[in-house]
Design a protein around this motif. Structure first.
Motif, PDB file in Angstrom:
ATOM      1  N   ILE A  10       0.825  -1.209   0.000  1.00  0.00           N
ATOM      2  CA  ILE A  10       0.000   0.000   0.000  1.00  0.00           C
ATOM      3  C   ILE A  10       0.860   1.260   0.000  1.00  0.00           C
ATOM      4  CG2 ILE A  10      -2.066  -1.052   1.046  1.00  0.00           C
ATOM      5  CD1 ILE A  10      -1.301   0.315   3.672  1.00  0.00           C
ATOM      6  N   SER A  11       2.146   1.116   0.331  1.00  0.00           N
ATOM      7  CA  SER A  11       3.051   2.269   0.266  1.00  0.00           C
ATOM      8  C   SER A  11       3.727   2.368  -1.084  1.00  0.00           C
ATOM      9  CB  SER A  11       4.120   2.153   1.352  1.00  0.00           C
ATOM     10  OG  SER A  11       3.535   1.972   2.607  1.00  0.00           O
ATOM     11  N   GLY A  12       3.366   1.500  -1.986  1.00  0.00           N
ATOM     12  CA  GLY A  12       3.951   1.557  -3.332  1.00  0.00           C
ATOM     13  C   GLY A  12       5.359   1.001  -3.387  1.00  0.00           C
ATOM     14  N   LEU A  13       5.722   0.155  -2.424  1.00  0.00           N
ATOM     15  CA  LEU A  13       7.055  -0.453  -2.417  1.00  0.00           C
ATOM     16  C   LEU A  13       6.935  -1.935  -2.761  1.00  0.00           C
ATOM     17  CD1 LEU A  13       8.172   1.116   0.959  1.00  0.00           C
ATOM     18  CD2 LEU A  13       8.910   1.877  -1.286  1.00  0.00           C
ATOM     19  N   LEU A  14       8.067  -2.514  -3.124  1.00  0.00           N
ATOM     20  CA  LEU A  14       8.050  -3.925  -3.481  1.00  0.00           C
ATOM     21  C   LEU A  14       8.462  -4.762  -2.263  1.00  0.00           C
ATOM     22  CD1 LEU A  14       7.566  -5.538  -6.126  1.00  0.00           C
ATOM     23  CD2 LEU A  14      10.058  -5.644  -6.341  1.00  0.00           C
ATOM     24  N   PRO A  15       7.599  -5.647  -1.809  1.00  0.00           N
ATOM     25  CA  PRO A  15       7.996  -6.484  -0.663  1.00  0.00           C
ATOM     26  C   PRO A  15       9.163  -7.382  -1.035  1.00  0.00           C
ATOM     27  CG  PRO A  15       5.647  -6.696  -1.126  1.00  0.00           C
ATOM     28  CD  PRO A  15       6.259  -5.972  -2.284  1.00  0.00           C
ATOM     29  N   GLN A  16      10.037  -7.588  -0.048  1.00  0.00           N
ATOM     30  CA  GLN A  16      11.212  -8.418  -0.265  1.00  0.00           C
ATOM     31  C   GLN A  16      10.829  -9.873  -0.022  1.00  0.00           C
ATOM     32  OE1 GLN A  16      14.190  -7.578   2.636  1.00  0.00           O
ATOM     33  NE2 GLN A  16      15.749  -7.191   1.111  1.00  0.00           N
ATOM     34  N   LYS A  17      11.183 -10.716  -0.984  1.00  0.00           N
ATOM     35  CA  LYS A  17      10.867 -12.130  -0.791  1.00  0.00           C
ATOM     36  C   LYS A  17      12.116 -12.804  -0.242  1.00  0.00           C
ATOM     37  CE  LYS A  17       9.406 -15.987  -3.674  1.00  0.00           C
ATOM     38  NZ  LYS A  17       9.251 -16.357  -5.075  1.00  0.00           N
ATOM     39  N   TYR A  18      11.987 -13.448   0.893  1.00  0.00           N
ATOM     40  CA  TYR A  18      13.134 -14.151   1.455  1.00  0.00           C
ATOM     41  C   TYR A  18      12.678 -15.450   2.100  1.00  0.00           C
ATOM     42  CZ  TYR A  18      17.902 -14.664   2.967  1.00  0.00           C
ATOM     43  OH  TYR A  18      19.177 -15.127   3.121  1.00  0.00           O
ATOM     44  N   PRO A  19      12.597 -16.527   1.295  1.00  0.00           N
ATOM     45  CA  PRO A  19      12.040 -17.766   1.837  1.00  0.00           C
ATOM     46  C   PRO A  19      12.900 -18.379   2.942  1.00  0.00           C
ATOM     47  CG  PRO A  19      12.676 -18.025  -0.478  1.00  0.00           C
ATOM     48  CD  PRO A  19      13.051 -16.651  -0.087  1.00  0.00           C
TER      49      PRO A  19
ATOM     50  N   ILE B  69       5.282 -24.557  21.482  1.00  0.00           N
ATOM     51  CA  ILE B  69       4.476 -25.112  22.573  1.00  0.00           C
ATOM     52  C   ILE B  69       4.474 -26.639  22.483  1.00  0.00           C
ATOM     53  CG2 ILE B  69       3.013 -23.108  23.051  1.00  0.00           C
ATOM     54  CD1 ILE B  69       0.886 -24.430  21.209  1.00  0.00           C
ATOM     55  N   ASP B  70       5.588 -27.158  21.934  1.00  0.00           N
ATOM     56  CA  ASP B  70       5.828 -28.594  21.927  1.00  0.00           C
ATOM     57  C   ASP B  70       4.868 -29.387  21.033  1.00  0.00           C
ATOM     58  OD1 ASP B  70       7.645 -30.383  22.653  1.00  0.00           O
ATOM     59  OD2 ASP B  70       6.857 -30.833  24.644  1.00  0.00           O
ATOM     60  N   ILE B  71       4.434 -28.805  19.940  1.00  0.00           N
ATOM     61  CA  ILE B  71       3.593 -29.521  18.981  1.00  0.00           C
ATOM     62  C   ILE B  71       4.335 -29.518  17.640  1.00  0.00           C
ATOM     63  CG2 ILE B  71       1.391 -29.482  17.723  1.00  0.00           C
ATOM     64  CD1 ILE B  71       0.196 -28.050  20.194  1.00  0.00           C
ATOM     65  N   SER B  72       4.396 -30.674  16.991  1.00  0.00           N
ATOM     66  CA  SER B  72       5.093 -30.768  15.712  1.00  0.00           C
ATOM     67  C   SER B  72       4.441 -29.865  14.668  1.00  0.00           C
ATOM     68  CB  SER B  72       5.031 -32.199  15.181  1.00  0.00           C
ATOM     69  OG  SER B  72       5.744 -33.046  16.030  1.00  0.00           O
ATOM     70  N   CYS B  73       5.261 -29.384  13.743  1.00  0.00           N
ATOM     71  CA  CYS B  73       4.739 -28.582  12.634  1.00  0.00           C
ATOM     72  C   CYS B  73       3.999 -29.500  11.665  1.00  0.00           C
ATOM     73  CB  CYS B  73       5.907 -27.900  11.925  1.00  0.00           C
ATOM     74  SG  CYS B  73       5.422 -27.059  10.415  1.00  0.00           S
ATOM     75  N   ILE B  74       2.777 -29.101  11.268  1.00  0.00           N
ATOM     76  CA  ILE B  74       2.041 -29.910  10.293  1.00  0.00           C
ATOM     77  C   ILE B  74       2.033 -29.241   8.920  1.00  0.00           C
ATOM     78  CG2 ILE B  74       0.601 -31.141  11.964  1.00  0.00           C
ATOM     79  CD1 ILE B  74      -1.668 -29.159  11.188  1.00  0.00           C
ATOM     80  N   GLY B  75       2.746 -28.142   8.810  1.00  0.00           N
ATOM     81  CA  GLY B  75       2.958 -27.563   7.487  1.00  0.00           C
ATOM     82  C   GLY B  75       1.891 -26.604   7.002  1.00  0.00           C
ATOM     83  N   CYS B  76       1.174 -25.923   7.904  1.00  0.00           N
ATOM     84  CA  CYS B  76       0.011 -25.145   7.468  1.00  0.00           C
ATOM     85  C   CYS B  76       0.380 -23.888   6.677  1.00  0.00           C
ATOM     86  CB  CYS B  76      -0.897 -24.813   8.645  1.00  0.00           C
ATOM     87  SG  CYS B  76      -0.286 -23.516   9.711  1.00  0.00           S
ATOM     88  N   PHE B  77       1.659 -23.491   6.689  1.00  0.00           N
ATOM     89  CA  PHE B  77       2.041 -22.330   5.884  1.00  0.00           C
ATOM     90  C   PHE B  77       2.453 -22.730   4.468  1.00  0.00           C
ATOM     91  CE2 PHE B  77       2.414 -18.044   7.946  1.00  0.00           C
ATOM     92  CZ  PHE B  77       1.551 -18.332   8.979  1.00  0.00           C
ATOM     93  N   GLY B  78       2.233 -23.979   4.137  1.00  0.00           N
ATOM     94  CA  GLY B  78       2.552 -24.420   2.777  1.00  0.00           C
ATOM     95  C   GLY B  78       4.033 -24.635   2.575  1.00  0.00           C
ATOM     96  N   THR B  79       4.428 -24.781   1.322  1.00  0.00           N
ATOM     97  CA  THR B  79       5.786 -25.235   1.046  1.00  0.00           C
ATOM     98  C   THR B  79       6.825 -24.125   1.165  1.00  0.00           C
ATOM     99  OG1 THR B  79       5.362 -24.820  -1.268  1.00  0.00           O
ATOM    100  CG2 THR B  79       5.071 -27.059  -0.523  1.00  0.00           C
ATOM    101  N   TYR B  80       7.991 -24.549   1.618  1.00  0.00           N
ATOM    102  CA  TYR B  80       9.177 -23.677   1.698  1.00  0.00           C
ATOM    103  C   TYR B  80       9.904 -23.821   0.368  1.00  0.00           C
ATOM    104  CZ  TYR B  80      14.228 -23.294   2.870  1.00  0.00           C
ATOM    105  OH  TYR B  80      15.570 -23.032   2.872  1.00  0.00           O
ATOM    106  N   GLU B  81      10.288 -22.696  -0.200  1.00  0.00           N
ATOM    107  CA  GLU B  81      10.857 -22.732  -1.553  1.00  0.00           C
ATOM    108  C   GLU B  81      12.122 -23.577  -1.661  1.00  0.00           C
ATOM    109  OE1 GLU B  81      10.380 -18.857  -3.422  1.00  0.00           O
ATOM    110  OE2 GLU B  81      11.981 -19.449  -4.797  1.00  0.00           O
ATOM    111  N   GLY B  82      12.873 -23.664  -0.576  1.00  0.00           N
ATOM    112  CA  GLY B  82      14.114 -24.447  -0.635  1.00  0.00           C
ATOM    113  C   GLY B  82      13.942 -25.879  -0.162  1.00  0.00           C
ATOM    114  N   ALA B  83      12.695 -26.327  -0.027  1.00  0.00           N
ATOM    115  CA  ALA B  83      12.440 -27.654   0.556  1.00  0.00           C
ATOM    116  C   ALA B  83      13.124 -28.770  -0.224  1.00  0.00           C
ATOM    117  CB  ALA B  83      10.936 -27.914   0.602  1.00  0.00           C
TER     118      ALA B  83
END
Lengths: 343, 263
Positions: B164-173, B211-225
């Protein structure tokens, strides 16, 4: 200092600032703020995150900006004291000091470092400690105070003016004269400790050459296939310090902060420059960078590699890529091809 | 705003999903008022009455595409928006509904859920003919992806405010592991427990592992996976290949599908 007096000594140190020390949390150890002496647990091998978290924290802001102006954000002035730091981690801080306090002083690091009092603590190695190979199992400087724990007493080394000040204040807790017997006990303990190391890095002295000879070896490819690019090795390494900078604008779109966060050269965009050109798009190249930088290139610039043998990569890499497996594989490669090693 | 002369017009559109990402925006609490004042918000059905404009500067699109009608609407959004942002894991990768991407007709779907007695209710005609669930990037060009199930304010705000500020967000996976180590957590994989941290995109501040719970991947894939190595690792700790792939596909959607096919 006798062991009974130790809690009182810790109390005295606590009066100097915020005290941190090794605390057991389930199966891990971590440097946490200490409210009570009983929380401290010095019988530990390694924390997941090294004391670098006190001088190069994982995330912190360096700048606050508004539409037409900016102010630098420097760390608080409050002194922090960290107890129970092992020799390897003190060596790591010495390496970071050289980097951040050299010709160009990093103001954020400098401020935190100035306010940090390091109280070292002796340790006994486990099967992941390789500090004997890296020559960082003993430490002569880089701390304010250093405690060696023997059966009934502590030997206290003073390493700085700040440390001396504390020692003078603790005069009535300390004994000035160390007896001949106590010295003997210390020497025996040292010898015993030295003999306890079970793991070593092969030909550590020549490792830089071995890496150089193996620069195009398939070994890297094999590790690259396994590497998860998760960045854990860099984040747990006590000497890894690369950071990523990002400006974050608040929701009102009027103000924001500039944030530094720890980075890792194993992450995919680490070597990307303007125009989306990526020097190291594949995992193998990035992993090779990690190890050649740490074990070889560092020597050229600083006279020593930047591994302090703390064993964190050995303990925490989920797929067993660490300073031992990498150097072993490279070493074997040289033995096969160059016939230079007869060990 | 640094670059823009006037407030940008932002449209928020929802397709198939739980609408949790729109809710997450309203739930930002401290920043909710700023959200409505820093940009001109349109089409936010969850929060305001219907209002239409011919053009938006930024379109935030939530949910996956499941019907012909949605597809048509999606293409219209692309036409009218300068920047299209895929909001949430459904829009980015297809979401959980992508698991059923091979079940095509409503009849098949109803029978899958309710058994033979599953009848197709008439009102379903209103939503148009069904299509297999797909992320929006399957049909249109997406400029920015902000995954999450739901999105986290901490991840969403810096990207959105730059737009919204007219800038380009930096992508850093980065993977979840990085944020997990920022928090100083122990690693599940080292203790023989499954965790999808190494193949999952960061942005959640490692909420679950902290909080001691395994990640189930809800943020989707990591680009370097590195899927082959991850599958080996999970098999090593005792999961069957089938289980591993099911877990990866739960939130990984089309990206995991593509990655697994590529091997």
């Amino acid at each position: 200092m006798s062991k009974e007096k130790f809690p009182e000594f810790v109390e005295l140190i606590k009066s100097k600032g915020k005290l941190f020390g090794p605390v057991k949390q389930k199966e891990k150890y971590s440097f946490e703020e200490i409210k009570d002496f009983s929380e401290l647990d010095f019988d530990y091998q390694r924390t997941i995150i090294s004391p670098k978290k006190f001088i190069t924290p994982a995330k912190y802001s360096t700048l606050r900006f508004v539409k037409f102006g900016q102010t630098e954000v420097l760390p608080d002035d409050e002194p922090q004291i960290v107890m129970g730091v092992h020799p390897c981690d003190i060596h790591a801080i010495k390496i970071l000091d050289r980097l951040f306090l050299g010709n160009i002083k990093d103001p954020y690091y400098a401020k935190r470092r100035e306010n940090l009092i390091i109280i070292g603590h002796s340790c006994l190695p486990d099967d992941k400690c390789v500090c004997q190979s890296t020559g960082t199992d003993m430490v002569e400087d880089g701390f304010d105070l250093f405690l060696t724990e023997l059966d009934d007493f502590y030997l206290l080394w003073v390493g700085s003016d700040k440390g001396l000040g504390i020692a003078i204040e603790a005069e009535n807790l300390l004994e000035e004269n160390v007896s001949e017997e106590e010295i003997q006990e210390y020497v025996r303990w040292q010898q015993e400790r030295s003999s306890m190391f079970t793991t070593s890095i092969p030909s550590y002295k020549y490792l830089a050459d071995i890496i150089h000879l193996n620069y195009d070896s398939d070994v890297w490819e094999q590790f690259g296939e396994k590497c998860l690019s998760c960045g854990t090795c860099s984040l747990v390494c006590p000497t890894c310090n690369c950071f990523h900078v990002d400006d974050k604008i608040m929701m009102n779109a009027e103000e924001g902060i500039r944030e530094r966060m720890l980075d890792s050269c194993t992450l995919p965009y680490y070597s990307m420059v303007a125009g989306n050109h990526d020097f190291r798009p594949d995992r193998t190249a990035r992993l090779k960078l990690y190890y050649t930088h740490k074990l070889k290139e560092y020597i050229g610039r600083w006279g020593q590699p930047s591994c302090v043998g703390c064993g964190r990569c050995i303990a925490y890499c989920p797929v067993d890529i660490n300073v031992i497996t990498v150097s072993n594989a490279l070493f074997e490669e040289v033995c096969e091809t160059q016939e230079v090693c007869d060990q | 705003m640094w670059q823009r002369e006037k407030k940008p017009v932002v449209g928020i559109f929802g397709f198939s999903g739980c609408a949790g990402d729109q809710l997450a925006i309203l739930h930002m609490e401290d920043s909710t008022i700023d959200f409505f004042t820093s940009a001109d918000i349109k089409f936010f059905h969850m929060a305001q009455s219907h209002q239409e404009v011919p053009k938006v500067d930024i379109a935030l699109v939530e949910g996956s595409i499941n019907t012909e009608r949605q597809l048509k609407e999606l293409k219209e959004i692309r036409e009218m928006a300068d920047v299209v942002v895929a909001l949430g894991t459904c829009a980015c990768y297809g979401g959980i509904q992508y698991l059923g991407e091979d079940v095509e007709t409503f009849k098949e779907r109803m029978e899958y859920v309710y058994g033979k007695s599953g009848e197709v209710p008439e009102f379903l005609d209103l939503v148009g003919q069904p299509r297999p669930a797909q992320p929006i990037s399957e049909y249109i060009d997406v400029d920015i992806m902000i995954p999450g199930c739901p999105i986290s304010a901490e991840n969403f705000v810096p990207i959105y405010t730059k737009l919204i500020s007219g800038l380009l967000p930096q992508k850093y996976p980065m993977p979840v592991c990085v944020e997990c180590k920022y928090e100083g957590n122990d690693c599940f994989l080292l203790h023989g427990k499954y965790c999808l941290g190494p193949v999952t995109a960061a942005g959640c501040n490692a909420t679950c592992p902290s909080i001691d719970i395994s990640c189930i991947g809800c943020f989707g894939t990591y680009e370097g996976a590195n899927y082959p190595s991850m599958i080996d690792k999970l098999k090593e700790i005792g999961l069957s290949e089938e289980e591993v792939i099911r877990k990866l596909k739960l939130f990984g959607g089309n990206k995991v599908e593509q990655a697994l096919k590529g091997d």
